[in-house]
Enzyme design. Structure first.
Site, PDB file in Angstrom:
ATOM      1  N   ASN A 118       0.845  -1.180   0.000  1.00 32.27           N
ATOM      2  CA  ASN A 118       0.000   0.000   0.000  1.00 32.27           C
ATOM      3  C   ASN A 118       0.886   1.236   0.000  1.00 32.27           C
ATOM      4  O   ASN A 118       1.723   1.396   0.892  1.00 32.27           O
ATOM      5  CB  ASN A 118      -0.899   0.030   1.243  1.00 32.27           C
ATOM      6  CG  ASN A 118      -1.785   1.265   1.281  1.00 32.27           C
ATOM      7  OD1 ASN A 118      -2.718   1.406   0.491  1.00 32.27           O
ATOM      8  ND2 ASN A 118      -1.480   2.191   2.185  1.00 32.27           N
ATOM      9  N   GLU A 119       0.720   2.071  -1.012  1.00 34.62           N
ATOM     10  CA  GLU A 119       1.452   3.340  -1.108  1.00 34.62           C
ATOM     11  C   GLU A 119       2.935   3.129  -0.785  1.00 34.62           C
ATOM     12  O   GLU A 119       3.523   3.831   0.041  1.00 34.62           O
ATOM     13  CB  GLU A 119       0.824   4.379  -0.188  1.00 34.62           C
ATOM     14  CG  GLU A 119      -0.666   4.557  -0.464  1.00 34.62           C
ATOM     15  CD  GLU A 119      -1.299   5.756   0.216  1.00 34.62           C
ATOM     16  OE1 GLU A 119      -0.715   6.280   1.163  1.00 34.62           O
ATOM     17  OE2 GLU A 119      -2.384   6.180  -0.241  1.00 34.62           O
TER      18      GLU A 119
ATOM     19  N   ASN B 199      -5.510   5.024  -4.418  1.00 30.33           N
ATOM     20  CA  ASN B 199      -6.082   5.714  -3.260  1.00 30.33           C
ATOM     21  C   ASN B 199      -6.211   7.178  -3.653  1.00 30.33           C
ATOM     22  O   ASN B 199      -5.201   7.874  -3.798  1.00 30.33           O
ATOM     23  CB  ASN B 199      -5.155   5.596  -2.047  1.00 30.33           C
ATOM     24  CG  ASN B 199      -4.913   4.151  -1.635  1.00 30.33           C
ATOM     25  OD1 ASN B 199      -5.690   3.266  -2.009  1.00 30.33           O
ATOM     26  ND2 ASN B 199      -3.871   3.904  -0.865  1.00 30.33           N
TER      27      ASN B 199
ATOM     28  N   TYR C   3      -7.421  15.878   0.397  1.00 28.17           N
ATOM     29  CA  TYR C   3      -6.031  16.308   0.562  1.00 28.17           C
ATOM     30  C   TYR C   3      -5.597  17.257  -0.548  1.00 28.17           C
ATOM     31  O   TYR C   3      -4.641  17.992  -0.391  1.00 28.17           O
ATOM     32  CB  TYR C   3      -5.083  15.101   0.549  1.00 28.17           C
ATOM     33  CG  TYR C   3      -5.211  14.227   1.771  1.00 28.17           C
ATOM     34  CD1 TYR C   3      -5.021  14.755   3.043  1.00 28.17           C
ATOM     35  CD2 TYR C   3      -5.515  12.881   1.653  1.00 28.17           C
ATOM     36  CE1 TYR C   3      -5.130  13.945   4.172  1.00 28.17           C
ATOM     37  CE2 TYR C   3      -5.618  12.066   2.781  1.00 28.17           C
ATOM     38  CZ  TYR C   3      -5.425  12.606   4.026  1.00 28.17           C
ATOM     39  OH  TYR C   3      -5.528  11.808   5.138  1.00 28.17           O
TER      40      TYR C   3
ATOM     41  N   TRP D 173     -12.721   4.826   2.274  1.00 27.20           N
ATOM     42  CA  TRP D 173     -11.807   4.844   3.426  1.00 27.20           C
ATOM     43  C   TRP D 173     -12.442   5.678   4.508  1.00 27.20           C
ATOM     44  O   TRP D 173     -12.591   6.874   4.309  1.00 27.20           O
ATOM     45  CB  TRP D 173     -10.456   5.438   3.022  1.00 27.20           C
ATOM     46  CG  TRP D 173      -9.427   5.276   4.098  1.00 27.20           C
ATOM     47  CD1 TRP D 173      -9.024   6.213   5.009  1.00 27.20           C
ATOM     48  CD2 TRP D 173      -8.692   4.084   4.390  1.00 27.20           C
ATOM     49  NE1 TRP D 173      -8.083   5.691   5.845  1.00 27.20           N
ATOM     50  CE2 TRP D 173      -7.860   4.378   5.497  1.00 27.20           C
ATOM     51  CE3 TRP D 173      -8.665   2.788   3.851  1.00 27.20           C
ATOM     52  CZ2 TRP D 173      -7.010   3.433   6.055  1.00 27.20           C
ATOM     53  CZ3 TRP D 173      -7.803   1.864   4.413  1.00 27.20           C
ATOM     54  CH2 TRP D 173      -6.984   2.193   5.500  1.00 27.20           C
TER      55      TRP D 173
ATOM     56  N   LYS E 175     -12.312   9.427   9.064  1.00 26.24           N
ATOM     57  CA  LYS E 175     -12.970   9.294   7.761  1.00 26.24           C
ATOM     58  C   LYS E 175     -14.030   8.193   7.762  1.00 26.24           C
ATOM     59  O   LYS E 175     -14.488   7.752   6.710  1.00 26.24           O
ATOM     60  CB  LYS E 175     -11.948   9.014   6.657  1.00 26.24           C
ATOM     61  CG  LYS E 175     -10.933  10.138   6.518  1.00 26.24           C
ATOM     62  CD  LYS E 175     -10.080   9.992   5.283  1.00 26.24           C
ATOM     63  CE  LYS E 175      -9.013  11.069   5.250  1.00 26.24           C
ATOM     64  NZ  LYS E 175      -7.923  10.842   6.234  1.00 26.24           N
TER      65      LYS E 175
HETATM   66  C1  GCB Z   1      -4.096   6.535   2.596  1.00 27.01           C
HETATM   67  C2  GCB Z   1      -3.540   5.372   3.322  1.00 27.01           C
HETATM   68  C3  GCB Z   1      -4.299   5.076   4.594  1.00 27.01           C
HETATM   69  C4  GCB Z   1      -4.595   6.374   5.318  1.00 27.01           C
HETATM   70  C5  GCB Z   1      -5.445   7.251   4.420  1.00 27.01           C
HETATM   71  C6  GCB Z   1      -5.777   8.604   5.045  1.00 27.01           C
HETATM   72  O1  GCB Z   1      -3.931   6.676   1.423  1.00 27.01           O
HETATM   73  O2  GCB Z   1      -3.455   4.224   2.541  1.00 27.01           O
HETATM   74  O3  GCB Z   1      -3.556   4.209   5.372  1.00 27.01           O
HETATM   75  O4  GCB Z   1      -5.211   6.171   6.536  1.00 27.01           O
HETATM   76  O5  GCB Z   1      -4.767   7.493   3.230  1.00 27.01           O
HETATM   77  O6  GCB Z   1      -6.759   8.720   5.748  1.00 27.01           O
HETATM   78  O7  GCB Z   1      -5.004   9.532   4.857  1.00 27.01           O
END
Ligand code: GCB
Length: 883
Positions: free
Chosen positions: A414-415, A481, A487, A561, A581
């Site tokens: 992931n990322e 993502n 953001y 998310w 979130k």
């Molecule tokens: C993401 C990550 C995750 C974070 C989320 C966030 O891209 O994969 O682990 O919690 O963003 O809320 O910023």
């Protein structure tokens, strides 16, 4: 017929099958825990004190909900237990740990039996030759949740330490189905060919014989339907060498199988039994689920299950719940999956780590498709050790959860490069990229070798670097993502991003592995703005994303998310230590937006929800007249009528699963009734909003209570959830009323109000995270009398901690290092705070409140600000009439 029946009855009573098979018992009680950061067993064994009795599952990190520096260190667990010789005769004894975060050394009677690296999968230890039958046994487990070689190295979630899943004591006959094959069931069921007419079933596994003699046994593999009826069977005898193992592979067939799908999660089971050669003594038996289904993915047409297109729509799931952390019961895990199912999802991403067996079992039963992944998150270490740990995590996950029909894809990163830009010097970046690529290729290869039937996937953050270095070429599905409108940028750039991605890489199946926005129910806005943490912005964000995803057939699916507000100790923002979130709060109460998802995803039930649960108690500015507030209804009906306090407002068509009414609210209770028709039947929902009126023209207020609080520099209502006091959104001064004079909203970057850094010394963090800077005055036109005025400040620009603990360093304004502001404050032209510096008094990013009693005689209370160094600012202001 009767005779045959009698014969069978006689035979079975004369020669009953003796069950000498396995016994699986929980091993969760009678443990002791010590927060002792000493790795030396002998030393720790000597400690008599400091042990606390605990019941598993357990974590030592309740502190993660209140501090970012939660305890990441070693701890010890111990437990005494007895076994007797009779119990052990002809038996093998195993301990199975379902999850110990992150590193575990298991000692029995002073001897190290195993070390397990990785906090999210199970491991099994054979203790047969090590247990004592003549004296109590002492089991000690050394656990550590800080390690720079075990994934994850970083990540936006708390690494709760402890033995936080179940422990089992398993006793088995000397001949049994392997229990030590990466703690899997020892059985692997595949469907090499499957259609509506026929399913070819392959069942493979390993049998072990721990006896000193060779064993000849009967192996019986059966497929049972939900009624327990045998619908396919293979029976054979097997020979296993003394202290040896035997790998078997059986082929079975099912005609006209019942298919497994989200709407109809039909589960067969595969029963594997091992009996003595005469079939009289059951040595071992295990059952694994079997769901008959097939699936495929296509870059243009998306996902298909059993040949039918199915958009994968769901959410990601973190697991913690306050105050238990991640030490959840099976029931709590199952409850979560049921909530997701109720919301209408057909897909869940178990992010960012393998989850409890209870979760997978629930997904099988409820009909929820699963993406499960290992915790390789944000950063990848150089070197063999990290690679080995990531590989074993992947192998464990696949083997342990292999037979769950719900699982359709395995993820392993992931990322993966998001942290490199901050942590690694530019000239070394390429080396790190190479390392990441090499690991990804290796994990992909391992994945396909372990499981050629599932899809592979990985999630990237919205950055072209993954395309540039070729990481996005490796897996079957590319996960993105995407947080446009949170953001970064605005909602529309989501469309641009995915369309461009699909145009450039038309052969790559694409999934939206994350999208989401934060929200805090204390923040509500009639004018929501990006990243303000108001409930309304989160709703707008999600209302944009779902249709945008749905209308693009090339998007295979999406997982919001996150399903819940979850623990992330290092996160600051409005609710420090929590990533907010969630579609549900951390205690699993639904946010209003949960019902948007439900309305959007469910077709089988009417959904009608007046979206006011998150904001039931409101303060409105009014001189007595009704005040209109937008009220939203989430629904999957065609039309909905809304009434308030018995007055019908209007009937509105529902678009994108919602409609909004301007509702006149009066002081006190406002009862809202939403109604509509579903398949000829009336559906209705009733909800209340409770309103407190805050006079606009306070100058005209006679005697009586007068209390007015303002969330300065913010567009949001902020309600203190302990006192219920509402701090109103800020406004410019108008005669007869109140408001700021001069200055501007503090923005950390263009378009983003306030700060996301934690502000200490207050529960009301978001109230202090926004402010008005360069403010000249704040004025209230009000009746003469005695007032208390309170000012709230937090210097968001000053350096934080150092000021507090090292006052000497900044106590003089001339200190070159000092970046805080200094200003004078006067009230009704009388000096009050002279050369006032919140940063000098309490430190940067700390709340300071100042109160003054003022006798107002001229019809207004005006606070003036004058800069000495830096800028003037104000975060909150409140007036309260004393007399
Ligand atoms: C993401 C990550 C995750 C974070 C989320 C966030 O891209 O994969 O682990 O919690 O963003 O809320 O910023």
């Amino acid at each position: 017929m009767k005779k045959i029946f009698l014969l069978i009855l006689c035979l079975s009573t004369m020669y009953p099958v003796v069950n000498a098979g396995r016994v699986v018992q929980s091993f969760n009680d009678g443990w002791y825990y010590a927060a002792c950061d000493d790795n030396r067993l002998q030393e720790v064994q000597r400690h008599e004190e400091g042990w606390q009795q605990v019941h598993l599952p357990h974590t030592w990190n309740a502190d993660a909900y209140s501090t970012r520096n939660y305890r990441r260190a070693s701890s010890w667990y111990k437990k005494e237990f007895r076994t007797d010789a009779a119990q052990m005769r002809d038996k093998q004894l195993y301990l199975k740990f379902d999850g110990v975060n992150s590193l575990a050394d298991v000692y029995l009677n002073g001897e190290l039996l195993t070390t397990h690296k990785g906090g999210y999968s199970a491991f099994t230890v054979d203790i047969t030759d090590k247990v004592r039958t003549d004296a109590p046994n002492l089991l000690m487990v050394h656990v550590n949740n800080q390690n720079d070689r075990i994934p994850p190295l970083s990540g936006d979630f708390t690494i709760f330490g402890g033995i936080y899943r179940n422990v089992w004591l398993i006793s088995a006959a000397k001949q049994h189905i392997s229990l030590t094959d990466y703690a899997s069931t020892g059985i692997y069921v595949d469907l090499p060919s499957v259609s509506e007419d026929r399913a070819e079933i392959s069942v493979r596994g390993t049998l072990v014989n721990r006896d000193v003699r060779r064993a000849v046994l009967k192996l019986d593999v059966e497929v049972l339907d939900t009624d327990g009826k045998t619908v396919a069977q293979s029976l054979r005898s097997v020979r296993i060498d003394a202290d040896g193992a035997f790998a078997f592979k059986e082929r079975l067939q099912l005609e006209k199988p019942q298919l497994w799908s989200p709407d109809s999660p039909y589960l067969y089971s595969v029963k594997v039994s091992l009996k003595d050669v005469r079939g009289k003594v059951l040595k071992d038996e295990t059952r694994v689920p079997l769901g008959v289904r097939w699936f495929s993915v296509d870059a243009q047409e998306g996902f298909k299950l059993n040949g039918e297109p199915l958009k994968l729509m769901g959410a990601c799931r973190h697991q913690d719940q306050m105050p238990m952390g991640i030490a959840l019961s099976d029931e709590m895990h199952r409850r979560d999956m049921q909530l997701l199912k109720d919301m209408g999802v057909n897909f869940v991403r178990l992010a960012h780590y393998p989850q409890d067996d209870a979760v997978l079992r629930a997904c099988d039963e409820l009909g929820m498709l699963v993406w499960e992944e290992i915790p390789v998150v944000d950063l990848i270490a150089l070197g063999d050790e990290f690679r080995a740990n990531a590989t074993s995590a992947l192998r464990e996950m696949i083997r342990q959860h292999y037979n769950h029909p719900s699982v359709i894809m395995w993820g392993y990163m992931n990322e993966a490069v998001i942290q490199l830009q901050y942590r690694v010097k530019k000239q070394r970046l390429n080396g790190f990229y190479e390392n990441t690529l090499a690991l990804a290729r290796h994990l992909e290869e391992t994945l396909k070798r372990e499981d050629p039937y599932r899809l592979s996937t990985m999630a990237y953050h919205g950055n072209q670097i993954y395309n540039k270095i070729g990481l996005s070429n490796i897996t079957d599905i590319s996960g993105w993502n995407l947080y446009q409108g949170w953001y970064e940028n605005d909602f529309k750039s989501f469309d641009r991003f995915v369309d461009e991605e699909h145009r450039k890489y038309p052969h790559r199946p694409l999934i939206i592995s994350e999208f989401g926005a934060g929200s805090d129910p204390r923040l509500q806005s009639l004018d929501p703005q990006i990243f303000d943490f108001s409930m309304q912005w989160q709703q707008l964000y999600l209302e944009y994303y779902l249709p945008a995803i749905m209308k693009r057939p090339f998007i295979v699916g999406a997982t919001e998310w996150n399903f819940i507000d979850f623990s992330s100790a290092s996160r600051q923002e409005a609710t420090p230590h929590i990533n907010n979130k969630g579609l549900m709060y951390n205690d699993r109460r639904p946010k209003d937006v949960f019902y948007y998802f439900q309305a959007f995803l469910r077709k089988d039930i009417p959904v009608l929800h007046i979206a006011v649960d998150d904001w039931k108690h409101r303060t409105v500015v009014s001189d007595g007249e009704a005040v209109e507030h937008p009220v939203k209804v989430y629904s999957n009906l065609d039309k909905v009528e809304l009434s308030v306090n018995g007055t019908k407002l209007s009937v509105q068509g529902i678009e994108n699963c919602h409609a909004v009414w301007q509702v006149p609210l009066v002081a006190g209770r406002n009862t809202l009734v939403a109604s509509g028709i579903c398949h000829g039947k009336k559906v209705e929902q009733v909800s209340d909003i409770f309103v407190k009126m805050q006079p606009r023209h306070i100058a005209a207020v006679g005697s009586g209570q007068l209390e007015l609080a303002v969330n300065v520099g913010s567009n949001c209502f902020f309600t203190d959830d302990k006192s219920d006091l509402c701090w109103l959104p800020d406004q410019a001064y108008t005669p007869g009323s109140w408001g700021y004079i001069g200055g501007e909203i503090f923005r950390r970057s263009p378009g983003r109000i306030g700060t996301t850094a934690e502000v200490k010394d207050t529960r009301n963090v978001p109230l202090l995270q926004t402010k008005r800077k360069d403010i000249r005055a704040y004025r209230f036109d009000l009746p003469d009398g005695d007032y208390e005025v309170e000012l709230l400040f937090a210097d968001l620009n000053a350096r934080s901690e150092r000021v507090t603990y090292d006052l000497g360093a900044v106590a003089t304004l001339d200190n070159a290092d000092f970046r805080g502001s200094v200003f004078n404050v006067s009230v009704n032209n009388r000096p009050w705070l002279n050369h006032f510096s919140p940063a000098i008094e309490v430190g940067g990013n700390r709340c300071i409140s100042k109160k003054l009693h003022v006798a107002v005689t001229g019809g207004n209370l005006t606070v003036n600000f004058e800069a000495v160094k830096g800028m003037t600012f104000l975060n909150g202001i409140k007036i309260f009439r004393i007399h």
